[in-house]
Each structure stands twice: as C-alpha cells, then as structure tokens.
Design a protein around this motif. Structure first.
Motif, PDB file in Angstrom:
ATOM      1  N   ALA A   4     -17.034   8.657  -0.063  1.00 27.25           N
ATOM      2  CA  ALA A   4     -15.966   8.269   0.863  1.00 27.25           C
ATOM      3  C   ALA A   4     -15.438   6.878   0.527  1.00 27.25           C
ATOM      4  N   ALA A   5     -16.337   5.957   0.217  1.00 20.79           N
ATOM      5  CA  ALA A   5     -15.921   4.594  -0.134  1.00 20.79           C
ATOM      6  C   ALA A   5     -15.139   4.586  -1.445  1.00 20.79           C
ATOM      7  N   ALA A   6     -15.588   5.367  -2.421  1.00 20.07           N
ATOM      8  CA  ALA A   6     -14.888   5.433  -3.707  1.00 20.07           C
ATOM      9  C   ALA A   6     -13.511   6.068  -3.543  1.00 20.07           C
ATOM     10  N   GLU A   7     -13.410   7.098  -2.724  1.00 22.30           N
ATOM     11  CA  GLU A   7     -12.114   7.734  -2.464  1.00 22.30           C
ATOM     12  C   GLU A   7     -11.153   6.750  -1.808  1.00 22.30           C
ATOM     13  N   GLN A   8     -11.658   5.970  -0.869  1.00 23.10           N
ATOM     14  CA  GLN A   8     -10.804   4.977  -0.213  1.00 23.10           C
ATOM     15  C   GLN A   8     -10.359   3.907  -1.203  1.00 23.10           C
ATOM     16  N   GLU A   9     -11.275   3.462  -2.054  1.00 23.07           N
ATOM     17  CA  GLU A   9     -10.931   2.469  -3.077  1.00 23.07           C
ATOM     18  C   GLU A   9      -9.880   3.021  -4.032  1.00 23.07           C
ATOM     19  N   LEU A  10     -10.011   4.278  -4.408  1.00 24.41           N
ATOM     20  CA  LEU A  10      -9.031   4.902  -5.295  1.00 24.41           C
ATOM     21  C   LEU A  10      -7.658   4.971  -4.626  1.00 24.41           C
ATOM     22  N   ARG A  11      -7.613   5.377  -3.362  1.00 29.60           N
ATOM     23  CA  ARG A  11      -6.336   5.410  -2.631  1.00 29.60           C
ATOM     24  C   ARG A  11      -5.726   4.017  -2.561  1.00 29.60           C
ATOM     25  N   ASP A  12      -6.557   3.026  -2.266  1.00 26.95           N
ATOM     26  CA  ASP A  12      -6.067   1.646  -2.187  1.00 26.95           C
ATOM     27  C   ASP A  12      -5.547   1.154  -3.540  1.00 26.95           C
ATOM     28  N   ALA A  13      -6.250   1.510  -4.616  1.00 29.17           N
ATOM     29  CA  ALA A  13      -5.839   1.082  -5.957  1.00 29.17           C
ATOM     30  C   ALA A  13      -4.513   1.725  -6.353  1.00 29.17           C
ATOM     31  N   VAL A  14      -4.364   2.998  -6.045  1.00 30.91           N
ATOM     32  CA  VAL A  14      -3.099   3.674  -6.359  1.00 30.91           C
ATOM     33  C   VAL A  14      -1.967   3.072  -5.541  1.00 30.91           C
ATOM     34  N   LYS A  15      -2.207   2.811  -4.270  1.00 27.59           N
ATOM     35  CA  LYS A  15      -1.173   2.201  -3.425  1.00 27.59           C
ATOM     36  C   LYS A  15      -0.785   0.826  -3.972  1.00 27.59           C
ATOM     37  N   ALA A  16      -1.774   0.039  -4.386  1.00 24.66           N
ATOM     38  CA  ALA A  16      -1.486  -1.281  -4.943  1.00 24.66           C
ATOM     39  C   ALA A  16      -0.670  -1.154  -6.233  1.00 24.66           C
ATOM     40  N   ALA A  17      -0.994  -0.173  -7.042  1.00 28.09           N
ATOM     41  CA  ALA A  17      -0.229   0.043  -8.273  1.00 28.09           C
ATOM     42  C   ALA A  17       1.213   0.423  -7.950  1.00 28.09           C
ATOM     43  N   ARG A  18       1.392   1.291  -6.989  1.00 30.57           N
ATOM     44  CA  ARG A  18       2.750   1.679  -6.600  1.00 30.57           C
ATOM     45  C   ARG A  18       3.494   0.490  -5.999  1.00 30.57           C
ATOM     46  N   ASP A  19       2.799  -0.294  -5.159  1.00 29.10           N
ATOM     47  CA  ASP A  19       3.426  -1.486  -4.564  1.00 29.10           C
ATOM     48  C   ASP A  19       3.849  -2.484  -5.639  1.00 29.10           C
ATOM     49  N   ALA A  20       3.150  -2.472  -6.780  1.00 27.31           N
ATOM     50  CA  ALA A  20       3.484  -3.357  -7.903  1.00 27.31           C
ATOM     51  C   ALA A  20       4.500  -2.699  -8.837  1.00 27.31           C
ATOM     52  N   ASP A  21       5.061  -1.580  -8.392  1.00 34.71           N
ATOM     53  CA  ASP A  21       6.079  -0.833  -9.143  1.00 34.71           C
ATOM     54  C   ASP A  21       5.568  -0.181 -10.417  1.00 34.71           C
ATOM     55  N   ASP A  22       4.275   0.089 -10.496  1.00 33.93           N
ATOM     56  CA  ASP A  22       3.776   0.880 -11.619  1.00 33.93           C
ATOM     57  C   ASP A  22       4.276   2.313 -11.450  1.00 33.93           C
ATOM     58  N   SER A  23       4.599   2.956 -12.545  1.00 35.93           N
ATOM     59  CA  SER A  23       5.146   4.314 -12.490  1.00 35.93           C
ATOM     60  C   SER A  23       4.039   5.336 -12.241  1.00 35.93           C
ATOM     61  N   TRP A  24       4.458   6.497 -11.761  1.00 34.85           N
ATOM     62  CA  TRP A  24       3.515   7.596 -11.582  1.00 34.85           C
ATOM     63  C   TRP A  24       2.945   8.030 -12.925  1.00 34.85           C
ATOM     64  N   THR A  25       3.693   7.877 -13.972  1.00 35.45           N
ATOM     65  CA  THR A  25       3.207   8.226 -15.313  1.00 35.45           C
ATOM     66  C   THR A  25       2.040   7.332 -15.710  1.00 35.45           C
TER      67      THR A  25
END
Length: 79
Positions: free
Chosen positions: A38-59
């Motif tokens: 559960a903690a790793a899943e939350q960290e992964l969601r947070d990391a993806v959100k941070a990447a998107r917030d930094a304008d990293d592409s889905w690719t």
C-alpha cells in the motif's frame, strides 16, 4: 452465569503448557507486506503525479514504468 462469563472462567482454567499456541509471526509478516504494498503504491502514484506536474510526458512516465503510454495514462491519468 452467562456464556461470556463461562468463556472467561474457562480461560482461567487453561493450562498454557498443555495448549498448542502458535506464534502469529507469519500473520504479522503478511500484514506488514500488505502495508508495504500500500505504501509503495501510494509512493508510485505520488511520483507519477509529480512527474506530470513537472510536465513530463506520458511517454517518459510509461518508459519508467516499463509499459506503454496508454496503459500508464489509463492507470494514473485520473490522479
């Protein structure tokens, strides 16, 4: 005497040396592993959100996840 009172009285009569009690070590290990997932899943969601917030592409995100863009976007796009 009620049934609950009988149960408590029965526990008082229990001989711990003669009873087969098992350590819950495996049960606790399973619970800890689930909490870790559960903690790793939350960290992964947070990391993806941070990447998107930094304008990293889905690719780019998909590449990090070792998946395709559409799968990454479908899994994390709602976050």
């Amino acid at each position: 005497m009620s049934s609950a009172e009988n149960d408590v009285a029965g526990l008082d009569q229990l001989d711990a040396a003669a009873s087969q009690a098992r350590d819950a070590v495996h049960f606790r290990r399973i619970l800890a592993a689930l909490q870790g997932i559960a903690a790793a899943e939350q960290e992964l969601r947070d990391a993806v959100k941070a990447a998107r917030d930094a304008d990293d592409s889905w690719t780019v995100i998909a590449s990090a996840l070792d998946t395709i863009r559409l799968a990454a976007q479908q899994r994390f796009g709602g976050n």
